[in-house]
Design a protein around this motif. Structure first.
Motif, PDB file in Angstrom:
ATOM      1  N   THR A 343      38.328  32.407   3.392  1.00  0.00           N
ATOM      2  CA  THR A 343      38.584  33.076   3.635  1.00  0.00           C
ATOM      3  C   THR A 343      37.863  34.701   3.985  1.00  0.00           C
ATOM      4  O   THR A 343      37.078  34.494   4.501  1.00  0.00           O
ATOM      5  CB  THR A 343      39.803  33.467   4.207  1.00  0.00           C
ATOM      6  OG1 THR A 343      40.445  33.590   3.068  1.00  0.00           O
ATOM      7  CG2 THR A 343      40.780  32.018   4.465  1.00  0.00           C
ATOM      8  N   PRO A 354      39.128  31.507  10.395  1.00  0.00           N
ATOM      9  CA  PRO A 354      40.173  29.996   9.253  1.00  0.00           C
ATOM     10  C   PRO A 354      40.976  29.489  10.667  1.00  0.00           C
ATOM     11  O   PRO A 354      41.311  29.720  11.289  1.00  0.00           O
ATOM     12  CB  PRO A 354      40.717  30.890   8.480  1.00  0.00           C
ATOM     13  CG  PRO A 354      39.925  32.557   8.496  1.00  0.00           C
ATOM     14  CD  PRO A 354      39.845  33.037   9.344  1.00  0.00           C
ATOM     15  N   LEU A 362      44.940  26.085   4.666  1.00  0.00           N
ATOM     16  CA  LEU A 362      43.651  25.623   4.701  1.00  0.00           C
ATOM     17  C   LEU A 362      42.573  24.383   5.830  1.00  0.00           C
ATOM     18  O   LEU A 362      43.252  23.690   4.918  1.00  0.00           O
ATOM     19  CB  LEU A 362      42.348  26.454   4.444  1.00  0.00           C
ATOM     20  CG  LEU A 362      42.152  28.285   4.245  1.00  0.00           C
ATOM     21  CD1 LEU A 362      41.256  28.223   3.698  1.00  0.00           C
ATOM     22  CD2 LEU A 362      42.186  28.669   5.549  1.00  0.00           C
TER      23      LEU A 362
END
Length: 757
Positions: A343, A354, A362
């Motif tokens: 990130t 993101p 993620l």
């Protein structure tokens, strides 16, 4: 450029880097001066710069006879994202202030901004100012006319000076005194005439936090101003500022078939720009980005955390005029890296959003925002290549760092310069450890916390020697936690090393552990004491070493961590000075006093910005050395401010403090106090002294018993008695009350606040 070529990251700290940049700028300036002098010696073989000729203002502004809409646009080269919002507000405030100095009536002033323009729209502007009568006062009537009513030389002279006949003089009353006067009518100016000069002044006076100059020597702004547009409905408002003149054309996208277009009217301008793809309202741009981003990521089962990415969304919204979100992806294998690395690269280097799954993890996707119409496949492919290259570098650094023990990384800090007079980063890390351990002696810690602190202190700042942090400095602390866990350190030590770097900015998360809070506080105290000691304190708006941030961080930690409630700035800075002096760094006492005052002023501003009454803030500032104590006192003070009994106590203490000389000794000659009201006050003071705590809440509850005896004392005796021993005894009794209330807060400031309310 020379500094960048050297690529000194990992060789000097951000502190020393600021000094290097300063030297580089100085050398560049000297080179430029020598080059200019050499050109003059050679007769300017490349020619002499000729500034552009000044713009010519039309002789007479057009007359307008209807209520009109004002459109004013300042066109610039691409503004920094932070200056988009600030620039719009500066222009709005300037126009509001300058219109207020005229008689031209108007509706609300609204401003909008994109990276290339600051747009002001006023929906309703009167066609002209109303006429205004103005009274010019002359001599007194008694001096202007003689006993028979004939004008004197004073009257005729005044009339001649005002270019009127003496018969036109009138009589006016000025504070009970009759004067002669002339009533003049100031004709109102037309709207275009008023706005022509006003808008030109706005452009000429426009400034940002950091300004530059370009071919227009009279102008200075964060980026060059390239065009001006001013219309009242469909009528041009003439503007001339330096070499720039207003017109009715604006610029749209650089890639448009016609990048310069004519604006038909001020009405409907936002819709006109929208027809060219430009969204002028920053809030609307942000809303569009969020809506389109959610549509795109929903297709892959993801989401965008709008709250967590709020700052990035604000920045991106101010980097584009025509937001075009595009979804990209990266290889699944990069998800093996810690999410903070991924990130950070997305946000800091690429300004990507993101993409996360429903659980917040993620996903191998990212959201970019292009500016204007484009081929999404081409843009996506290019950005995916850039991100993959950065992630490949990060993966290499990650693997290399995992093979290096924390102790080995820390040994590399000897080669990392901090500040030439304060040694290396290894020296700084050792000082931080010493400060934290010294402060711990005054804090209640469990055995486990002391063990954690000792080990974390030994590893302090070790991740600055890692390849990852050299490349991504904002990951300091984060990587310390990750590497420490993987090297076999306890979770508590890893958490303390992470907490050591918190808070990074105002409003950031604070240390969650006491050992981490001690290290974080020691970090900031070392920075303040060391740099103030070598004379590197902030000047004006310049703060290259981040000392304001360090002071705010220290105050925030002391306010938020209960275990550090009684740690004071003075004690902490003294501990930092002790570490510096043990390494032969001279630390003047005045430098420590300046550093403490600097931190207290940051705390004071925080309280005022939070909306607290500035008199109450002043009242608790004597306690600001321990900000948590000052916070508690301020909260209690705010709660009691409306209570009559508390106001009576403050008034009684103020009365005492006003009459007692500074050199009066508490308790002197008490045997001379024999009057009943004197003995009653002596008894009351004795009881309060025996039970009063040193907090406002406790003191006020107990000291309220002094109010009536103090009133009776002042009503029943003369304090400044003729007998010197009686006088000394009475002053000594009042001095005891004064001393009893000392250290609770600033009673004088509080008395002013309560009297005002």
């Amino acid at each position: 450029h020379a500094f960048n070529i050297l690529d000194a990251r990992g060789a000097v700290s951000t502190t020393e880097r600021a000094r290097a940049f300063g030297r580089m700028r100085g050398l560049s300036r000297e080179v430029a001066q020598l080059w200019r002098e050499r050109r003059a010696e050679l007769g300017h073989p490349l020619g002499v710069y000729q500034p552009p000729p000044p713009a010519i203002m039309p002789a007479a502004p057009p007359e307008i006879d209807v209520v009109s809409t004002l459109l004013f646009e300042i066109g610039t080269e691409e503004l920094p994202s932070a200056e988009v919002t600030r620039g719009a507000e500066r222009v709005r405030q300037a126009i509001v202030d300058k219109l207020a100095a005229t008689r031209l009536s108007h509706s609300e002033v609204r401003t909008y901004a994109t990276p290339r323009r600051i747009v002001t729209i006023v929906e309703s502007v009167a066609p002209r100012e109303p006429d205004a009568e103005r009274t010019v006062r002359g001599p007194r009537a008694g001096a202007a006319f003689d006993a028979t009513g004939n004008p004197t030389k004073a009257a005729t002279g005044f009339a001649a000076g005002q270019r009127v006949d003496v018969t036109d003089l009138v009589r006016v009353d000025v504070q009970g005194v009759e004067h002669v006067a002339v009533i003049r009518t100031d004709a109102g100016r037309g709207a275009a005439d008023v706005l022509s000069g006003l808008l030109g002044q706005v452009v000429a006076e426009l400034r940002a936090d950091k300004n530059m100059r370009w071919s227009d020597p009279a102008l200075s702004f964060t980026r060059p101003v390239r065009w001006l547009l001013a219309l009242l409905d469909d009528v041009e408002v003439p503007i001339a500022v330096s070499s720039l003149s207003g017109g009715r054309t604006t610029r749209v996208h650089r890639t448009a078939l016609a990048p310069t277009v004519e604006v038909p009217s001020a009405r409907g301008y936002l819709e006109f720009l929208a027809g060219h793809g430009i969204v002028v309202d920053a809030d609307e741009r942000r809303t569009q980005i969020v809506a389109l981003a959610r549509q795109l990521v929903a297709g892959v089962g993801g989401t965008v955390d709008v709250v967590r990415e709020s700052a990035l969304l604000d920045e991106v919204a101010n980097l584009v005029e025509w937001p075009t979100p595009i979804l990209g992806s990266f290889a699944q294998r990069y998800l093996e890296l810690p999410p903070e690395i991924l990130t950070t690269v997305m946000r800091k280097h690429q300004r990507y959003l993101p993409v996360r799954d429903a659980a917040g993890a993620l996903m191998p996707y990212f959201l970019m925002v292009a500016n204007g119409s484009c081929d999404p496949d081409v843009v996506r492919a290019g950005n995916e290549d850039v991100l993959s290259a950065r992630y490949e570098d990060a993966a290499f650094f990650w693997r290399a760092d995992l093979r290096t023990p924390p102790e080995t990384m820390k040994s590399g800090l000897d080669k990392l310069a901090f500040e030439e007079r304060l040694g290396s980063m290894a020296d700084r890390a050792d000082r931080i450890a010493g400060i934290a351990l010294a402060l711990a002696d005054g804090v209640t810690l469990t055995d486990d916390e002391r063990t954690t602190l000792a080990r974390a202190a030994a590893l302090a700042k070790f991740d600055l020697g890692s390849q990852m942090v050299v490349e991504l400095t904002s990951l300091a602390g984060t990587m310390a936690r990750e590497y420490a866990v993987r090297a076999g350190e306890s979770a508590e030590v890893a958490a303390a090393l992470y907490d050591m770097e918190q808070p990074r900015t105002a409003g950031d998360e604070l240390p969650a552990t006491v050992p981490g809070a001690l290290l974080a506080l020691a970090d900031r105290l070392d920075l303040l004491a060391g740099l103030f000691a070598v004379g590197a304190s902030p000047t004006g708006s310049s703060d290259p070493f981040g000392l304001r941030r360090a002071a705010l961080g220290a105050v925030a930690i002391l306010r938020a961590v209960p275990a550090l409630r009684h740690v004071t700035l003075t004690h902490g800075l003294a501990a930092a000075a002790g570490q510096l002096r043990s390494r032969d760094v001279e630390v003047p006492d005045t430098a420590l006093a300046d550093a403490q005052e600097f931190a207290v002023r940051r705390y004071e501003q925080q309280l005022i910005d939070a909306g607290h009454d500035h008199h109450f803030v002043t009242a608790v500032l004597p306690l600001a050395d321990a900000p948590a104590v000052a916070d508690e006192t301020l909260a209690e003070l705010t709660r009691r401010a409306g209570q009559t009994a508390f106001a009576d106590l403050v008034a009684a203490l103020q009365r005492v403090r006003r009459i007692v000389p500074a050199d009066a000794v508490a308790g002197s000659h008490q045997d001379k106090l024999v009057e009943p009201v004197e003995r009653a006050l002596v008894d009351a003071v004795g009881k309060v002294t025996a039970t009063a705590p040193n907090t406002l809440a406790g003191f006020a509850d107990v000291a309220i018993a002094l109010v009536e005896p103090i009133k009776a004392f002042f009503d029943g005796v003369l304090v400044m008695a003729d007998d010197p021993e009686v006088r000394a005894g009475r002053l000594g009794l009042l001095a005891a009350i004064r001393d009893l209330a000392d250290g609770i807060l600033d009673w004088a400031a509080l008395g002013t606040a309560l009297a005002r309310s």
